[in-house]
Design an enzyme around this catalytic site. Sequence first.
Site, short mmCIF file in Angstrom:
data_model
loop_
_atom_site.label_atom_id
_atom_site.label_comp_id
_atom_site.label_asym_id
_atom_site.label_seq_id
_atom_site.Cartn_x
_atom_site.Cartn_y
_atom_site.Cartn_z
N ARG A 173 -2.51 0.91 -4.49
CA ARG A 173 -2.24 -0.49 -4.76
C ARG A 173 -2.57 -0.91 -5.92
O ARG A 173 -2.93 -0.31 -6.97
CB ARG A 173 -3.34 -1.03 -3.80
CG ARG A 173 -3.56 -0.65 -2.21
CD ARG A 173 -4.46 -1.64 -1.59
NE ARG A 173 -5.66 -0.82 -1.10
CZ ARG A 173 -6.79 -1.60 -0.52
NH1 ARG A 173 -6.81 -2.77 -0.65
NH2 ARG A 173 -7.59 -0.54 0.00
N ASP B 283 -10.61 18.42 0.17
CA ASP B 283 -10.57 18.40 1.49
C ASP B 283 -8.96 18.74 1.85
O ASP B 283 -8.24 18.85 1.22
CB ASP B 283 -10.89 17.08 2.04
CG ASP B 283 -10.07 15.77 1.61
OD1 ASP B 283 -8.76 15.98 1.61
OD2 ASP B 283 -10.73 14.98 1.43
N ASP C 80 -9.09 14.18 -4.45
CA ASP C 80 -8.63 12.75 -4.83
C ASP C 80 -8.67 12.77 -6.55
O ASP C 80 -7.74 12.24 -7.14
CB ASP C 80 -9.49 11.72 -4.29
CG ASP C 80 -9.49 10.25 -4.63
OD1 ASP C 80 -9.13 10.16 -5.80
OD2 ASP C 80 -10.44 9.42 -4.19
N LYS D 254 -5.94 -0.61 -8.20
CA LYS D 254 -6.87 0.54 -7.46
C LYS D 254 -6.74 1.65 -8.32
O LYS D 254 -5.86 1.74 -9.17
CB LYS D 254 -6.38 0.56 -6.02
CG LYS D 254 -6.71 -0.42 -5.16
CD LYS D 254 -8.05 -0.58 -4.48
CE LYS D 254 -8.25 0.38 -3.65
NZ LYS D 254 -9.68 0.46 -2.99
N ASP E 284 -5.48 8.38 -7.08
CA ASP E 284 -6.01 9.07 -6.19
C ASP E 284 -4.91 10.36 -5.88
O ASP E 284 -3.91 10.03 -5.60
CB ASP E 284 -6.38 8.41 -4.88
CG ASP E 284 -6.78 9.27 -3.66
OD1 ASP E 284 -6.45 10.33 -3.69
OD2 ASP E 284 -7.37 8.53 -2.52
N HIS F 181 -6.23 16.10 1.18
CA HIS F 181 -5.79 15.79 -0.23
C HIS F 181 -5.20 17.20 -0.62
O HIS F 181 -4.23 17.23 -1.26
CB HIS F 181 -7.04 15.70 -1.06
CG HIS F 181 -7.28 14.38 -1.21
ND1 HIS F 181 -8.31 13.74 -0.04
CD2 HIS F 181 -7.18 13.03 -1.82
CE1 HIS F 181 -8.58 12.39 -0.45
NE2 HIS F 181 -7.87 11.98 -1.42
N CYS G 175 -4.07 11.96 -3.34
CA CYS G 175 -3.14 11.93 -2.17
C CYS G 175 -1.65 10.93 -2.35
O CYS G 175 -0.99 11.06 -1.74
CB CYS G 175 -3.97 11.24 -1.11
SG CYS G 175 -4.35 9.86 -1.00
N TYR G 176 -1.99 10.10 -3.34
CA TYR G 176 -0.79 9.26 -3.56
C TYR G 176 0.42 9.99 -4.29
O TYR G 176 1.34 9.50 -4.57
CB TYR G 176 -1.11 8.03 -4.53
CG TYR G 176 -2.15 7.07 -3.49
CD1 TYR G 176 -1.54 6.57 -2.25
CD2 TYR G 176 -3.20 6.89 -3.73
CE1 TYR G 176 -2.29 5.77 -1.29
CE2 TYR G 176 -4.04 6.25 -2.83
CZ TYR G 176 -3.49 5.39 -1.54
OH TYR G 176 -4.27 4.75 -0.94
N HIS H 117 0.88 -1.15 0.07
CA HIS H 117 -0.09 0.05 -0.02
C HIS H 117 0.80 1.20 -0.05
O HIS H 117 1.89 1.31 0.88
CB HIS H 117 -0.84 0.14 1.23
CG HIS H 117 -2.08 1.08 1.38
ND1 HIS H 117 -1.64 2.36 1.35
CD2 HIS H 117 -3.20 1.01 1.27
CE1 HIS H 117 -2.75 3.01 1.66
NE2 HIS H 117 -3.69 2.20 1.42
#
Lengths: 603, 459
Positions: B317, B385, B378, B320, B323, B388, B325-326, B269
């Site tokens: 991942r 938010d 995201d 997935k 997003d 993020h 935030c990654y 992750h």
Amino acid sequence: MPSKSKGAPKAKEQANTGSNPSSANPSNINPKTINERSAYRYEVGNPLASKKSEVGGVQGLSPTERATWTNLTYVRKAQDQKRLPLPNKANKDLWKSINESGVPLRGLDELEGLKFPGNKIYDWGRDRAGRDIGEYTPEQFKKRRGKRLRVTQLEVLGRQFQALRRKVGGLATLEDEEIDKERIRREELAKLRMELYGEKTGTYAQDPEWDDIEPVAQVEGEGALASIAYSDDYAEAMSYLRAVMAKKEHSPRCLRLTENIILMNPAHYTVWLYRFSIISSLNISIKNEIEWLNKVSLAHLKNYQIWHHRQLLLDHFYPLFDPVDGQPATADNSEEVKEFALSEMGFLKKMLDEDAKNYHVWSYRQYLVRKLGLWNLSEEIGYVETLILEDVRNNSAWSHRFFIVFSNPAHASSNPEIPATKFDPKVPADVTEREVGYAKRKIEEAPQNQSPWNYLKGVLARGGKKVEEMEEFCLQFVNKLGEAEEEVTSSHALDMLAEAWAEKGEKEKADLALRRLAEKWDRIREGKEKGGHAALIAPAHSYSSATSRSFHPPRPQKNLHSFGARREGRNRSKTDGYPPRAGDESASKARKPGAEHEGAQGE
Amino acid sequence: MAAGRGGFGIGGPDSELIDEEFVHDTSSPHVAAMVPDLFTHPAPIVDPLRTTTSQAQKETVNECLPFLADCHQPHNDHGVSQLSRPRHAAFVRKWLDQRMSRHFVAVDASRPWFLYWCIESLDLLGEDVSQYGDRLVQTASWMQNPTGGFGGGFGQTSHLATSYAVILALAIVGGGALYDVIDRRAMWKWLSSLKQPNGSFAMATGGEVDVRGAYCAAVIISLLNLPLELAPEHCNPPGFNLYTGLANYVQRCQTYEGGISGKPDAEAHGAYAFCALGCLSILDSPDRIIPKYLDIPRLVSWTSSRQYAPEGGFSGRTNKLVDGCYSHWIGGCWPLVEACLSPGGETDSTTSLYSREGLTRYILNCCQDTTKRGGLRDKPSRLSDAYHTCYVLAGLSSAQHAFSYSEREGLEPWGVSSHTAAEQVFGEVDRVGTLHPVYVIPQSKVVAIKQYFASKSGF
């Protein structure tokens, strides 16, 4: 000038004509509001007040009026002192004069100008809705007054209850009936206070059970950053929580308090940790707690505190499973464990039905497998297969499969633990074969799905197999590489081919594969494929050699550096912006023993 | 808002004007030509088999393509949108300054995170954060427990994540008055009590043990210059100290895919990968320690696979969705990975192991809420938010800068400079502040707090 209420002129008239003031009974004029009634009473009680202010003070009144006003003021002031310090004669004259003037002896105090906004005689305040109580009808006012009396009455009864409680030595020794009565009284009191003043009485403040706790409120001050305007219920519950946590109280009422807060804010780790400490010290049954927890979990799917709580519960209760022949109980040797495991699986299925990749659910499942020894439980293996059948791209299911197969103590060295990407000599060859076959079949269903490719690579490394053995398999997804009619149905196949060819020393082909990935089939990874891949590709399979059981990953080797699209970079010096790679001479001092021979495979 | 911005000479864009200026351009056919087809067309290979995962992936691609091709927003010659600094700054300030409504009770235990996310975001946007000093001292003081560490708020149990967040927030604003909020002796005792026999740390007394704990503890210990010996009441085997077994624990979290899981046995992750590499890079030089404990080729392979085309962003991942935030959790791994591949020297500033362009496009075109709301998100279908906003901006910073690592006696080994590759798709005005790749606060602030506590070897 103040506007006069309806009753006022009449009253003045009566006063001036000297008629009997008793005929000015307020009930006769039916005031619509309390303010009206006050104004009327004021006028009646102070017949000269309006006139005085109209004419600019006492000096403007006629001599008779002035005498009446002076006498009345004198009598009223003296009344306050309960005596009239006058000689008999003067006393007689005074009363005579007052009787003749016909003004009432009692009345509202005369005001020096009107003191309240809206020309009101008296400020009755506002009710909880912000309405001026003076604007109430007399009927409404009477009702309100009744409620206020009731509040006083209930407070007195409450104090009696507290006295009784102190006398008998605490709540536990009181009759339930007494406590219930007090509880009902407090409910009524809270309701009345809300109705009268808009004051909220918290649930806990109302509850006699919590009388002994002095709540600890949150006082951060105005300037606090990222603050929250808590609901009254939450703020109150939290202030009781702080108080009982400070006392380290572990009691059923605290358990209920944690439940209440968790339902308001399930992401509150403090409450969860406290709840577990209560459960372990009260020895609450795990069954009850899990049943409750399941409900909370399904209502808050994303919450992760729940899963740690569940793990703590199991850690705490696991020793209660009877050991079998001196061995820890597992699903293999204990029906009791198996039954528990199956009920857990049933619940986890519900959770994964909602989100088949929920990280915390899977983590708990992995914990459960290790804790209860579910390695060989057919339901567990079957479930993972079902999930992969439903969605072959569910990487969480693949990841779990790798865990159950390769961490199974029957298949894995445990001491020392071997890193997941490394060869484990204890893995049986047939298990490796079986898993390679499984991954291949799943790849064929959707060749561009990375999950089974990663799985395959993982199995090869773990089982000590060479990547080059996959060459033929991969070639079914790669046709006429480098030619005009080039056809690739899986970039992952091409990637694995590059590795396989590098392993076999077929540098040109490996180079071509990487170049085609960078140019066409996997352009987003161009940087890795061109710049770094060459240096990174080889060592993964080096563990296929059973003799190399070093736990230190080998360094990328210089000779491997020479293939790849950026081979020209190899001889560049550091100054031209191309950095030395890990395998360059400059780095050789950092190289670990055991890594030397591995590079040779790249040649 | 523009007046409050330090370090950026060019005034903030007036978004309304720009909207008008560009509104005609977006419909013209040459627009798409500015964007490489890698980012305007679905991936070259898509399997026909439909599953839940592929369906979601397809929807995400369809959702992002219009933003990447830039039909919606004003953009530069590369088809990349401008950074709406004033709106993002206003968005973040609102979280800090305004009282959240009672519906936000779910973040009651995460308020320290809001302090960090918001203050770090403002800093990255070039806003002055010194004005928050006094209020931060006040807010943080209530969160500290006399038994050591910070909880989510007054009376909440101390937690490693919230302690980490409070300490970083204090460090970003910086200065003795802020540092002195921290009760170091109590912190040390508390950390000693959280140390686990397996090498890692529990997040709280009775809390979960995972890689976050390893990273947060290492950050706290190193920033505050805490003694490594365990507090006497937690005496363990001789030689067992706060760092003992920490790297081994991280090692046990590397999975067969090459990525890092939250705890041994789980799935790889992105967020845990960053924690793992960050933790190791605190314990020793990345070129020594990362290869010693992790399988680098598999790690690079997995980390690299996190970037998707055409989206350009990272997923957390395998299989997935991308997003924003990654952009940090994975994007922040790259400086550490690159440093470990470049022993004792500069990392390469011209080549990257990932596509900085792709990430930049995803961030600026897909992750910005360009409406009045502001903030980063995201993906386009999600609301912005504070979380993020912070990590998308941190990812942008990482994509815009080059990092170097060289050990010099007594000096901070990490260096940060502008990444000046031939193709820079974002406008220079959109370059955000720099970050220390391990501590995720500005370099100078790491140096300042370390210096402050270096003079306090005792308590």
